[in-house]
Design a protein around this motif. Structure first.
Motif, short mmCIF file in Angstrom:
data_model
loop_
_atom_site.label_atom_id
_atom_site.label_comp_id
_atom_site.label_asym_id
_atom_site.label_seq_id
_atom_site.Cartn_x
_atom_site.Cartn_y
_atom_site.Cartn_z
N SER A 6 -11.23 24.30 34.35
CA SER A 6 -10.14 24.26 35.31
C SER A 6 -9.65 22.82 35.42
N SER A 7 -8.35 22.64 35.61
CA SER A 7 -7.81 21.29 35.65
C SER A 7 -6.62 21.20 36.59
N GLY A 8 -6.31 19.96 36.97
CA GLY A 8 -5.17 19.69 37.85
C GLY A 8 -4.03 19.07 37.06
N GLN A 9 -2.84 19.48 37.41
CA GLN A 9 -1.64 19.01 36.72
C GLN A 9 -1.37 17.53 37.05
N ILE A 10 -1.17 16.72 36.02
CA ILE A 10 -0.77 15.33 36.19
C ILE A 10 0.72 15.18 35.89
N THR A 11 1.13 15.58 34.69
CA THR A 11 2.54 15.54 34.31
C THR A 11 3.06 16.97 34.31
N PRO A 12 3.99 17.29 35.18
CA PRO A 12 4.49 18.66 35.27
C PRO A 12 5.08 19.17 33.95
N ARG A 13 4.64 20.33 33.56
CA ARG A 13 5.18 21.04 32.40
C ARG A 13 5.45 22.49 32.78
N GLY A 14 5.88 22.68 34.01
CA GLY A 14 6.14 24.01 34.53
C GLY A 14 5.12 24.36 35.59
N GLU A 15 5.30 25.51 36.17
CA GLU A 15 4.42 25.98 37.23
C GLU A 15 3.08 26.45 36.65
N PRO A 16 1.97 26.04 37.26
CA PRO A 16 0.67 26.59 36.87
C PRO A 16 0.60 28.07 37.26
N PRO A 17 -0.26 28.84 36.66
CA PRO A 17 -1.26 28.45 35.68
C PRO A 17 -0.73 28.47 34.24
N TYR A 18 -1.30 27.60 33.42
CA TYR A 18 -1.07 27.58 31.98
C TYR A 18 -2.25 26.84 31.34
N PHE A 19 -2.28 26.82 30.02
CA PHE A 19 -3.39 26.21 29.30
C PHE A 19 -2.91 25.01 28.49
N ILE A 20 -3.83 24.10 28.25
CA ILE A 20 -3.59 22.97 27.35
C ILE A 20 -4.73 22.95 26.34
N VAL A 21 -4.39 22.98 25.06
CA VAL A 21 -5.37 22.66 24.03
C VAL A 21 -5.44 21.14 24.05
N ILE A 22 -6.59 20.62 24.41
CA ILE A 22 -6.73 19.18 24.59
C ILE A 22 -6.90 18.52 23.22
N ASP A 23 -5.91 17.70 22.85
CA ASP A 23 -6.02 17.00 21.57
C ASP A 23 -6.76 15.68 21.70
N ARG A 24 -6.75 15.09 22.89
CA ARG A 24 -7.51 13.88 23.15
C ARG A 24 -7.70 13.75 24.66
N ALA A 25 -8.79 13.11 25.04
CA ALA A 25 -9.12 12.95 26.45
C ALA A 25 -9.40 11.49 26.76
N LEU A 26 -8.75 10.98 27.80
CA LEU A 26 -9.01 9.63 28.28
C LEU A 26 -10.41 9.58 28.84
N ARG A 27 -11.19 8.61 28.40
CA ARG A 27 -12.61 8.52 28.75
C ARG A 27 -12.78 7.73 30.05
N ASP A 28 -12.92 8.44 31.15
CA ASP A 28 -13.14 7.82 32.46
C ASP A 28 -14.32 8.52 33.12
N GLU A 29 -15.41 8.63 32.38
CA GLU A 29 -16.64 9.29 32.81
C GLU A 29 -17.80 8.64 32.09
N GLY A 30 -18.98 9.12 32.25
CA GLY A 30 -20.13 8.47 31.64
C GLY A 30 -20.69 9.15 30.41
N THR A 31 -20.54 10.44 30.29
CA THR A 31 -21.21 11.20 29.23
C THR A 31 -20.78 10.75 27.84
N SER A 32 -19.50 10.57 27.60
CA SER A 32 -19.03 10.23 26.26
C SER A 32 -19.61 8.92 25.76
N TYR A 33 -19.95 8.01 26.67
CA TYR A 33 -20.48 6.70 26.30
C TYR A 33 -21.92 6.78 25.82
N HIS A 34 -22.56 7.92 26.01
CA HIS A 34 -23.90 8.14 25.44
C HIS A 34 -23.81 8.50 23.96
N TYR A 35 -22.62 8.90 23.51
CA TYR A 35 -22.44 9.33 22.13
C TYR A 35 -21.65 8.34 21.28
#
Length: 150
Positions: A6-35
């Motif tokens: 589940s996710s929250g809309q940052i840049t509007p692309r129409g009314e939710p609900p809809y899906f995004i195939v995530i092509d890249r994710a900004l790393r602002d968490e800790g888990t990815s830095y373990h890899y």
């Protein structure tokens, strides 16, 4: 592996609900830095993304784009949201950066979907996922991914 979060809309692309195939994710968490060493982005395996073109016709709306992965909702400040929007980020979620870092390090096939279900709690009735809480729509999208990637 197919992840649906589940996710929250940052840049509007129409009314939710809809899906995004995530092509890249900004790393602002800790888990990815373990890899992976520090960098701004964690990306989906390109070999998988290219095979999903046209896979979702006849179903719920599915976009492809970037998300912001954060592990703490208190980081979702007005300033941070504006900065994410300026970078072309479509939504905020809590998993994709870590999962894509894992996929790259371990050579695994991982695709992450963001189910955009809200506008960051800014409107009445926010967090509505659609009919049956979005289950049928999510299963449709996941089944198309599995079919395409076989």
């Amino acid at each position: 592996m197919v992840s649906v979060t589940s996710s929250g809309q940052i840049t509007p692309r129409g009314e939710p609900p809809y899906f995004i195939v995530i092509d890249r994710a900004l790393r602002d968490e800790g888990t990815s830095y373990h890899y992976l060493p520090p960098s701004d982005w964690s990306a989906a395996p390109e070999r998988l993304l290219s095979r999903l073109n046209g896979a979702f016709e006849g179903g719920p709306r599915v976009l492809t784009g970037a998300t912001w992965t954060t592990d703490a909702p208190f980081r979702e400040t007005e300033t941070a949201i504006a900065a994410a929007r300026a970078r072309g980020i479509l939504a905020v979620e809590m998993e994709a950066a870590g999962l894509y870092a894992f996929a790259k390090t371990r050579g695994r096939a991982v695709i992450c979907l963001a189910h955009v279900t809200n506008q960051m709690g800014t409107i009445e009735g926010d967090f509505e996922k659609g009919k049956a809480n979005g289950t049928a729509a999510a299963l449709f999208v996941v089944s198309r991914i599995v079919t395409q990637l076989g």
